[in-house]
Scaffold this motif. Structure first.
Motif, PDB file in Angstrom:
ATOM      1  N   THR A  42       1.437  -1.143   0.488  1.00  0.00           N
ATOM      2  CA  THR A  42       0.086   0.294   0.170  1.00  0.00           C
ATOM      3  C   THR A  42       1.034   1.422   0.017  1.00  0.00           C
ATOM      4  O   THR A  42       0.361   2.397  -0.841  1.00  0.00           O
ATOM      5  N   VAL A  43       1.755   0.999   0.854  1.00  0.00           N
ATOM      6  CA  VAL A  43       2.948   2.785   0.983  1.00  0.00           C
ATOM      7  C   VAL A  43       3.506   2.208  -0.196  1.00  0.00           C
ATOM      8  O   VAL A  43       3.520   3.780  -1.025  1.00  0.00           O
ATOM      9  N   ALA A  44       3.877   1.551  -0.821  1.00  0.00           N
ATOM     10  CA  ALA A  44       4.198   1.756  -2.678  1.00  0.00           C
ATOM     11  C   ALA A  44       3.253   2.133  -2.950  1.00  0.00           C
ATOM     12  O   ALA A  44       3.583   3.389  -4.237  1.00  0.00           O
ATOM     13  N   ARG A  45       2.411   2.041  -3.333  1.00  0.00           N
ATOM     14  CA  ARG A  45       1.312   2.131  -4.200  1.00  0.00           C
ATOM     15  C   ARG A  45       1.005   3.439  -4.067  1.00  0.00           C
ATOM     16  O   ARG A  45       0.568   4.467  -5.273  1.00  0.00           O
ATOM     17  N   LEU A  46       0.861   4.539  -3.209  1.00  0.00           N
ATOM     18  CA  LEU A  46      -0.022   5.370  -2.465  1.00  0.00           C
ATOM     19  C   LEU A  46       1.537   6.393  -3.282  1.00  0.00           C
ATOM     20  O   LEU A  46       1.374   7.384  -3.412  1.00  0.00           O
ATOM     21  N   ARG A  47       2.605   6.334  -3.055  1.00  0.00           N
ATOM     22  CA  ARG A  47       4.049   6.413  -3.286  1.00  0.00           C
ATOM     23  C   ARG A  47       4.250   7.281  -4.625  1.00  0.00           C
ATOM     24  O   ARG A  47       4.170   7.762  -5.077  1.00  0.00           O
ATOM     25  N   ALA A  48       3.994   5.889  -5.181  1.00  0.00           N
ATOM     26  CA  ALA A  48       3.927   6.206  -6.260  1.00  0.00           C
ATOM     27  C   ALA A  48       2.615   7.110  -7.576  1.00  0.00           C
ATOM     28  O   ALA A  48       2.217   7.744  -8.162  1.00  0.00           O
ATOM     29  N   ALA A  49       1.510   7.034  -6.596  1.00  0.00           N
ATOM     30  CA  ALA A  49       0.000   7.964  -6.952  1.00  0.00           C
ATOM     31  C   ALA A  49       0.364   8.564  -6.785  1.00  0.00           C
ATOM     32  O   ALA A  49      -0.419   9.790  -7.118  1.00  0.00           O
ATOM     33  N   TYR A  50       1.120   9.344  -5.586  1.00  0.00           N
ATOM     34  CA  TYR A  50       1.272  10.831  -5.057  1.00  0.00           C
ATOM     35  C   TYR A  50       2.857  11.028  -4.822  1.00  0.00           C
ATOM     36  O   TYR A  50       3.404  11.239  -3.824  1.00  0.00           O
ATOM     37  N   PRO A  51       3.311  11.300  -6.244  1.00  0.00           N
ATOM     38  CA  PRO A  51       4.573  11.471  -5.522  1.00  0.00           C
ATOM     39  C   PRO A  51       5.121  12.998  -5.813  1.00  0.00           C
ATOM     40  O   PRO A  51       6.757  12.947  -4.580  1.00  0.00           O
ATOM     41  N   SER A  52       4.001  14.022  -5.511  1.00  0.00           N
ATOM     42  CA  SER A  52       4.769  14.909  -4.630  1.00  0.00           C
ATOM     43  C   SER A  52       4.487  15.323  -2.863  1.00  0.00           C
ATOM     44  O   SER A  52       4.920  15.965  -2.343  1.00  0.00           O
ATOM     45  N   VAL A  53       3.901  13.988  -2.307  1.00  0.00           N
ATOM     46  CA  VAL A  53       3.984  14.324  -0.333  1.00  0.00           C
ATOM     47  C   VAL A  53       4.870  14.010  -1.005  1.00  0.00           C
ATOM     48  O   VAL A  53       5.763  12.061  -1.018  1.00  0.00           O
ATOM     49  N   ASP A  54       5.538  13.671   0.585  1.00  0.00           N
ATOM     50  CA  ASP A  54       6.958  12.858   1.127  1.00  0.00           C
ATOM     51  C   ASP A  54       6.735  11.699   1.594  1.00  0.00           C
ATOM     52  O   ASP A  54       5.261  11.204   2.292  1.00  0.00           O
ATOM     53  N   ALA A  55       7.594  10.573   1.856  1.00  0.00           N
ATOM     54  CA  ALA A  55       7.278   9.369   1.386  1.00  0.00           C
ATOM     55  C   ALA A  55       7.232   8.695   3.796  1.00  0.00           C
ATOM     56  O   ALA A  55       5.992   8.027   3.133  1.00  0.00           O
ATOM     57  N   ALA A  56       7.962  10.079   4.152  1.00  0.00           N
ATOM     58  CA  ALA A  56       7.345  10.053   5.827  1.00  0.00           C
ATOM     59  C   ALA A  56       6.010   9.904   5.268  1.00  0.00           C
ATOM     60  O   ALA A  56       5.293   9.967   7.024  1.00  0.00           O
ATOM     61  N   THR A  57       4.941  11.125   4.824  1.00  0.00           N
ATOM     62  CA  THR A  57       3.617  11.393   5.043  1.00  0.00           C
ATOM     63  C   THR A  57       3.023  10.142   4.935  1.00  0.00           C
ATOM     64  O   THR A  57       2.331   9.484   5.457  1.00  0.00           O
ATOM     65  N   VAL A  58       3.225   9.527   3.355  1.00  0.00           N
ATOM     66  CA  VAL A  58       2.845   8.422   2.950  1.00  0.00           C
ATOM     67  C   VAL A  58       2.687   7.399   4.039  1.00  0.00           C
ATOM     68  O   VAL A  58       1.407   6.614   4.682  1.00  0.00           O
ATOM     69  N   GLU A  59       3.426   6.609   4.770  1.00  0.00           N
ATOM     70  CA  GLU A  59       3.928   6.434   6.052  1.00  0.00           C
ATOM     71  C   GLU A  59       3.673   6.087   6.894  1.00  0.00           C
ATOM     72  O   GLU A  59       2.425   5.421   7.028  1.00  0.00           O
ATOM     73  N   ALA A  60       2.850   7.848   7.417  1.00  0.00           N
ATOM     74  CA  ALA A  60       2.150   7.731   8.009  1.00  0.00           C
ATOM     75  C   ALA A  60       1.197   7.956   7.964  1.00  0.00           C
ATOM     76  O   ALA A  60      -0.037   7.077   9.465  1.00  0.00           O
TER      77      ALA A  60
END
Length: 104
Positions: A42-60
């Motif tokens: 899920t984190v990998a998918r969302l990081r690809a879907a939201y590239p402008s969002v910081d990875a730490a924010t997506v993980e949190a």
């Protein structure tokens, strides 16, 4: 219990033996290995879907979504529900995934 079972134990005056102690039940709050793998996906998918969002924010965001389902008794749908909740939170924060183009 069936009435006959109750009458039988009362009639004999014996108490049924307790079952052997079982292994401790897994903590309901700890994720199982399948959920951990689903969370990573899920984190990998969302990081690809939201590239402008910081990875730490997506993980949190994903971690918070999974935490909200910590006490769920039925675990089968937790990964998809957590992903939906994460997407909704990221969208509400003003992040939008890139538009998908159909056709040339």
């Amino acid at each position: 219990m069936a009435p006959a079972t109750l009458q039988g134990s009362e009639r004999t005056g014996t108490v049924p033996a307790l079952a052997e102690p079982r292994a401790p039940a897994p903590d309901a709050g700890s994720p199982n290995p399948e959920e951990l793998a689903a969370a990573r996906t899920t984190v990998a998918r969302l990081r690809a879907a939201y590239p402008s969002v910081d990875a730490a924010t997506v993980e949190a965001t994903v971690e918070a979504a999974y935490a909200s389902f910590r006490q769920a008794k039925v675990r089968k749908y937790v990964p998809i529900l957590a992903e939906r909740r994460s997407r909704k939170a990221l969208a509400a924060a003003g992040s939008t995934p890139p538009a998908v183009r159909n056709g040339p």
